[in-house]
Every structure is written in structure tokens, then in C-alpha cells.
Design a protein around this motif. Sequence first.
Motif, PDB file in Angstrom:
ATOM      1  N   UNK A 482       0.446  -1.403   0.153  1.00 51.69           N
ATOM      2  CA  UNK A 482       0.039   0.230  -0.198  1.00 51.69           C
ATOM      3  C   UNK A 482       1.266   1.025   0.155  1.00 51.69           C
ATOM      4  N   UNK A 483       0.096   2.372  -1.239  1.00 49.02           N
ATOM      5  CA  UNK A 483       1.426   3.326  -0.710  1.00 49.02           C
ATOM      6  C   UNK A 483       0.464   4.424   0.379  1.00 49.02           C
ATOM      7  N   UNK A 484       1.392   5.401   0.956  1.00 50.39           N
ATOM      8  CA  UNK A 484       0.609   6.103   1.856  1.00 50.39           C
ATOM      9  C   UNK A 484       0.028   7.864   1.871  1.00 50.39           C
ATOM     10  N   UNK A 485      -1.000   7.766   1.863  1.00 50.67           N
ATOM     11  CA  UNK A 485      -2.016   8.680   1.617  1.00 50.67           C
ATOM     12  C   UNK A 485      -1.573  10.121   2.441  1.00 50.67           C
ATOM     13  N   UNK A 486      -1.758  10.895   1.956  1.00 50.18           N
ATOM     14  CA  UNK A 486      -1.348  12.786   2.715  1.00 50.18           C
ATOM     15  C   UNK A 486      -2.271  13.661   2.369  1.00 50.18           C
ATOM     16  N   UNK A 487      -2.803  13.810   3.592  1.00 46.27           N
ATOM     17  CA  UNK A 487      -4.050  15.200   3.551  1.00 46.27           C
ATOM     18  C   UNK A 487      -3.783  16.063   4.074  1.00 46.27           C
ATOM     19  N   UNK A 488      -4.143  17.025   3.375  1.00 43.81           N
ATOM     20  CA  UNK A 488      -3.893  18.202   4.166  1.00 43.81           C
ATOM     21  C   UNK A 488      -5.357  18.748   4.806  1.00 43.81           C
ATOM     22  N   UNK A 489      -5.315  19.055   6.617  1.00 45.00           N
ATOM     23  CA  UNK A 489      -6.619  19.858   7.274  1.00 45.00           C
ATOM     24  C   UNK A 489      -6.311  21.407   7.582  1.00 45.00           C
ATOM     25  N   UNK A 490      -7.061  21.452   8.381  1.00 44.78           N
ATOM     26  CA  UNK A 490      -6.803  22.725   9.116  1.00 44.78           C
ATOM     27  C   UNK A 490      -7.900  22.719  10.470  1.00 44.78           C
ATOM     28  N   UNK A 491      -7.464  22.778  11.176  1.00 45.51           N
ATOM     29  CA  UNK A 491      -8.294  22.653  12.850  1.00 45.51           C
ATOM     30  C   UNK A 491      -7.532  24.130  13.204  1.00 45.51           C
ATOM     31  N   UNK A 492      -8.853  24.688  13.331  1.00 42.56           N
ATOM     32  CA  UNK A 492      -9.120  25.566  14.716  1.00 42.56           C
ATOM     33  C   UNK A 492      -8.164  27.061  14.653  1.00 42.56           C
ATOM     34  N   UNK A 493      -7.536  26.900  12.897  1.00 42.48           N
ATOM     35  CA  UNK A 493      -6.685  28.163  12.677  1.00 42.48           C
ATOM     36  C   UNK A 493      -5.444  26.980  12.371  1.00 42.48           C
ATOM     37  N   UNK A 494      -5.126  26.105  12.002  1.00 38.16           N
ATOM     38  CA  UNK A 494      -4.185  25.458  12.048  1.00 38.16           C
ATOM     39  C   UNK A 494      -4.215  24.600  11.159  1.00 38.16           C
ATOM     40  N   UNK A 495      -2.444  24.078  10.508  1.00 34.77           N
ATOM     41  CA  UNK A 495      -2.922  23.861   9.207  1.00 34.77           C
ATOM     42  C   UNK A 495      -2.137  22.238   9.557  1.00 34.77           C
ATOM     43  N   UNK A 496      -2.644  20.374   9.309  1.00 38.22           N
ATOM     44  CA  UNK A 496      -2.310  19.888  10.087  1.00 38.22           C
ATOM     45  C   UNK A 496      -2.324  18.765   8.990  1.00 38.22           C
ATOM     46  N   UNK A 497      -1.084  17.995   8.912  1.00 34.98           N
ATOM     47  CA  UNK A 497      -0.914  16.793   7.814  1.00 34.98           C
ATOM     48  C   UNK A 497      -0.904  15.667   8.546  1.00 34.98           C
ATOM     49  N   UNK A 498      -1.998  14.785   7.381  1.00 31.92           N
ATOM     50  CA  UNK A 498      -1.777  13.909   8.310  1.00 31.92           C
ATOM     51  C   UNK A 498      -1.349  12.399   7.220  1.00 31.92           C
ATOM     52  N   UNK A 499      -1.061  11.810   7.107  1.00 33.02           N
ATOM     53  CA  UNK A 499      -0.403  10.271   6.544  1.00 33.02           C
ATOM     54  C   UNK A 499      -0.688   9.112   6.927  1.00 33.02           C
ATOM     55  N   UNK A 500      -1.700   9.081   6.199  1.00 31.11           N
ATOM     56  CA  UNK A 500      -2.461   7.092   6.787  1.00 31.11           C
ATOM     57  C   UNK A 500      -1.027   6.578   5.984  1.00 31.11           C
ATOM     58  N   UNK A 501      -0.901   5.476   6.640  1.00 30.52           N
ATOM     59  CA  UNK A 501      -0.520   4.247   6.183  1.00 30.52           C
ATOM     60  C   UNK A 501      -0.311   3.135   6.777  1.00 30.52           C
ATOM     61  N   UNK A 502       0.196   1.616   5.702  1.00 31.96           N
ATOM     62  CA  UNK A 502       0.303  -0.004   5.745  1.00 31.96           C
ATOM     63  C   UNK A 502       1.670  -0.053   5.204  1.00 31.96           C
ATOM     64  N   UNK A 503       2.271  -0.205   5.710  1.00 35.00           N
ATOM     65  CA  UNK A 503       3.325  -0.785   5.335  1.00 35.00           C
ATOM     66  C   UNK A 503       3.834  -2.403   4.965  1.00 35.00           C
ATOM     67  N   UNK A 504       4.477  -2.645   4.368  1.00 31.85           N
ATOM     68  CA  UNK A 504       4.611  -3.924   3.801  1.00 31.85           C
ATOM     69  C   UNK A 504       4.659  -5.321   5.129  1.00 31.85           C
TER      70      UNK A 504
END
Length: 643
Positions: A482-504
Motif C-alpha cells: 500500500x502507498x501512503x496517503x497524505x492529506x492537508x487539514x485545518x483545525x482551529x486555524x492550524x494546518x495539520x498534515x495527516x498521513x495514512x500508512x500500511x507498510x508491507x
Amino acid sequence: MPSRTAPSSPPPSAASVPSPSGHGRRTARLRLAGALTAAAVCATLPALSASAATAPAPAAAAAHPRIHDIQGTTRISPLAGQHVSEVPGVVTGVRDFGSSRGFWLQDPRPDRDPATSEGIFVFTGRESPGVAIGDALRVSGQVSEYYPGGEQAGGQSLTELTRADWRTVGTGRPLPRAFRLTPHSVPKPYAPRAGGGSIEDLALRPGRYALDRYESLEGMRVAVRDVRVTGPTSRYHDLWVTTDRHQNPTPRGGTLYGSYDDQNGARVKVSSLLPLDTRPFPRANVGDELRGTTEGPLDYEQFGGYTLRATTLGTHRDNHLERERTRKQRADELAVATYNVENLSPASEPAKFRRLAEGLVTHLSSPDIVTVEEVQDDTGPQDDGTVGAEETLALLTEAVEKAGGPSYAWRQIDPVDKADGGQPGGNIRVALLYNPKRVSFVDRPGGDATTPVKVVEENGRPALSASPGRIAPQDEAWQASRKPLAGEFRFRGRTVFVIANHFSSKGGGDLDGDQPLEGRFQPPARHSEPQRIEQGKLLNAFVRDIRALDPDALVVAGGDFNDFSFSPTLDALRSGKALTSPLERLPANERYGYVFNGNSQTLDHLLTSPGAGRPEYDIVHINAEFADQTSDHDPSVVRIRRR
């Protein structure tokens, strides 16, 4: 030539023999074995019959040996390949179901050498042996070394008699006393070291190593008494116990696997030779007990190694293990969770969706963002070219709403068909669920299965070139994974980068899997590890790119990393302090969320950048320790306070 495979599920009148589960490591090991079984079986086994063998005797023969002469003082019989005659013994157990039928024979007159076993399995294939416990026999047959799962699977061999015939010389004989497994009789050191080579030719030292002790008892009657369950009952009617309740205990009754050098040799697998309709197998959770005596012949199998095949089963004591609930995040706290939902698709039972929703809403208290692993396409394991997962995720999020949770939105990217490993046809992938009332998702076009997401500068701050986007999807480190999936979020005015992973997977999937702990190669090679290390380096580099533009950037990398907190994979992820493990602030004996072969361990992680401060971490035990599971993984959650 009769095939030698794992016995099929027996009717209610017979006990079940363990088979592989659906999880990556056991499933992948089965796939590896499946590719090798036919060749390995035909190469290692002669044609088999029941009590009336018609095959001519081999040229080499040994007249009238005893079982300890056959077993010898190493793992390989000194008489392997030879025909033996009139071997005396008493029947101590009978397997009269499945495709691997036969019986255990034990000599009531042992020698004085603790390294030589007095028991052996007599294999009769699909034919019932027609003997009873307590029968005194004289058995003739060929000495064989059988490797469960095939020789290349890395396990140890089982010395047995095949092409056997026998004559009965008595009935109702008393059985030899069972050898009791205790903290004193099973050494703490696990196995002799052979530099990664085979230990088969090494002289057994049963007073020095746990694996040598078990091998010296192969085929013999063994017993445990008043033991604690460390691996819950599986759907194949087996469980794991520990013969040493003081060996790395967890607060909830398990046994912690905390380093490569401490394999917990007191663990023993238990299955039953008793009819299920008259003696049901206990449905036990971690921390429960088998009270009284459990005894029977000691076998060796592909999935877990040494296994006590019970002819007497202790009484199940339910210690009422409870599923945990984590607290609700406060208004200024961002709650990010990770949950491996184990091959979820519309083909899954509706009850699974309901229970996953209950886990998210009731036990995880509706986290703001969830990285979800093992989301399958909309036709599940049906290999029809489908790659979309809209229906799968819709069913899950609808179930969450029905359970009283938020109306989660989601983001994900469909993989290339058959490119990401996992269950064939399932096209598993990671996804991001989020509560739009608490966080907002920053959508940026351009993300697809093969285009790598980049870190770009936007108004002097880091941003993603595509959101969601896959990290280095065409790098060879992600082959069959599986390839990691990165997403950009905003929480109470702050940017949050969340990366979902499932390694081999440790089982390898389409690549080589790790050698088993209980196998003949010691220490076992971790063949799958180099790929995960490279995956960890890629993810670490991506986080460094974010932090190069903003050292205080908030990054959360969550998911099933398929490796331990003490592993080189996690070291690669944390390199340069790009990410840290809030898990490590938990007490050491609480760092687990997965149970494999009676070992409580950690495969799932939530890693945070320094910009997250000191998050609060919680592993929520609702699955792995229970016989009744929705997934084989426990979810975890990290709560980060807005600074």
C-alpha cells in the motif's frame, strides 16, 4: 501420491485443527506454503497407506528400534528414510478427522537421555487409523521428516512413521506420565543461535533452550496446569497459554513481546483431540485461565509450532476481560486515530460494519480524523477489475451515523488494480475519515494512483501539491504494498498534515516473508524488513520536507506499520527526530495492540512531529485480546492540544 495438507474443518464430533487466519502474516505464510506444498510434499513423503501397507520395504532397514532410537539427539532422525520394524509403544492420542489422520505412540520404557523423545506420530493420511488410546502396538513403517507448510517455509520438521502397519499386543494399557511444562522445566533462553543457519544438526540441550526442550518432547505426552491464556481462542479452536505467568506479563493478562531477544518461550499453543459436541473447546479471551490439567501429545504445526493436542482439557475460567473506552477529546484537542478494519468490503457481514461503528463512536469517542487501513474495493475479494471503494466507505460512514456518531466525510485514492498487495482481488488501500464539524479538509487536485505528492511552499508555509496525494507511489519500495496517503487539514486555524500508512506485511504477501520464531533457522531472518525500512525512509524524507519549510509544522503519520516500536523500521521513521513515538510514554507493558501466537505486540502506530508538543496516546483494547473480534487489530488514538 496422497497429499499432505492441513486437515479440513472437522464435523461437530471432532476437534478442529488450526488453519491460517485472514491476517497478513498468517495468510502470506500460507500463500508461500501453498506455492511450495505440492512440490515439497511429493519430494519429502512416500506414498502412504493405513495399517496394511503394500509398498516394498526400502533397502535400508533398522530392525526393532525403540522410539528414542528413531528420534535421536538432534531434530533429524538418525534413521530418516529407513524402514523400521516392530517399534513398541502405547497409543496416547488419535487424530481421526481431516486429511492428516494418525495417532501418537509413546514408549512406556524411556531411556535415560533427556534429549531423546519417547513419542512419535504415525501418519495414516485420510484413512482412520482404527486404534484407541491405551492400545499397545508394535508398529513398522518408514521414518520420515515432514515439514509442515513445506521445507522452504522455514519451520522445523516433524519426525514420524509413514507407510505404517502394526499389530495390537494389548488394550487398556496405562499411559506414560505426562511431562509437566513449568517455569522450571522450560528454559528462559529460547533457541540456540546458528548465525541464521539451521539448528537441525545441533545436539539438543533441553535444559538450556526452550525450543530444544519442546523438541525433546516431540510426540510425547505433556501437561500444563492452571495456566493463563495469552492468545484468544481462534475460529480454528485453538488458543495460547503461558506456562510462566511472570514472563513479561501485560496488565490485562497477556505476554508482552518487547524485543527480538526475548521470544517468551513459555508460550504453548493448545488445540483439542476431543469431540467438540461432547467437549466444546473453550471460548477464551486473553487473561482467562485453563484451570486444572490440560494434557496430550506435543505436536508441531505450521501455524505456531509446538502445539499441545489435548486429550484432557482444563476447565475454562472466564476472568471477564472488558473492552476499553477512551475519553472524549476536549474542544481544543485534535483527536487522530488509526484503525485497521481487516479486509472491509460490501461483502463483509453487516454486523462487522455495526461493530466497527460502535468501536469508532463508543470506544474511540468519535475521533476527529481516522486513518483507516485494509479498505477493499466495492466487490471485495472478487477479482473483476473493480478498484473503487465508494460503497465500502459509504457503508462504514453510514453505520457510524446510525451508531450516533458524526457524519464522517472521507478522502482516498483508488490504487492500480492488483498493485497494492493484500487479499487477491481486494485492492486494499488506506483512507482518511474526518468529521467536517471539527476539521476541514484542504482539497487540492492532481492526486492519483501513480502521481507523487510533493511538498510545496505557499505563502511561506508548507502545503501539499495534491491533497489527498500518494507519497512516492512508483518507488520500488512500495512494490506489492500500500502507498501512503497524505492529506492537508485545518483545525482551529492550524494546518495539520495527516498521513495514512500500511507498510508491507511481515508475511511478505507477494514478496518473501519473515522466517518463523519457532523455525529451524536461528535467529530467524526478517526478509520483509528491508522493504519496510526503505518505506520508512521515504516517509521520513517527506516529513522532513514539510519541516524544512516550517520546523513547527504539525504532522501525524498513523497506520499499520507492520513493525515493532523497537524495530529498524521505526528507527528509520524517527530518524533526525522528524517524527516521535508518543507510544513510548506509555508504561512498557502497555505498548501493544495486536496478539500473534500468544505474544502481545505493537504493529500500529501514531507518530507525531515535534510541532505536536506532548500528545496524549491511548491504545484502545477492543479486538486483539478477544475471541470475538471485529478486526485483529486494536485501534489507537492520539490527542493533540491546539497551541
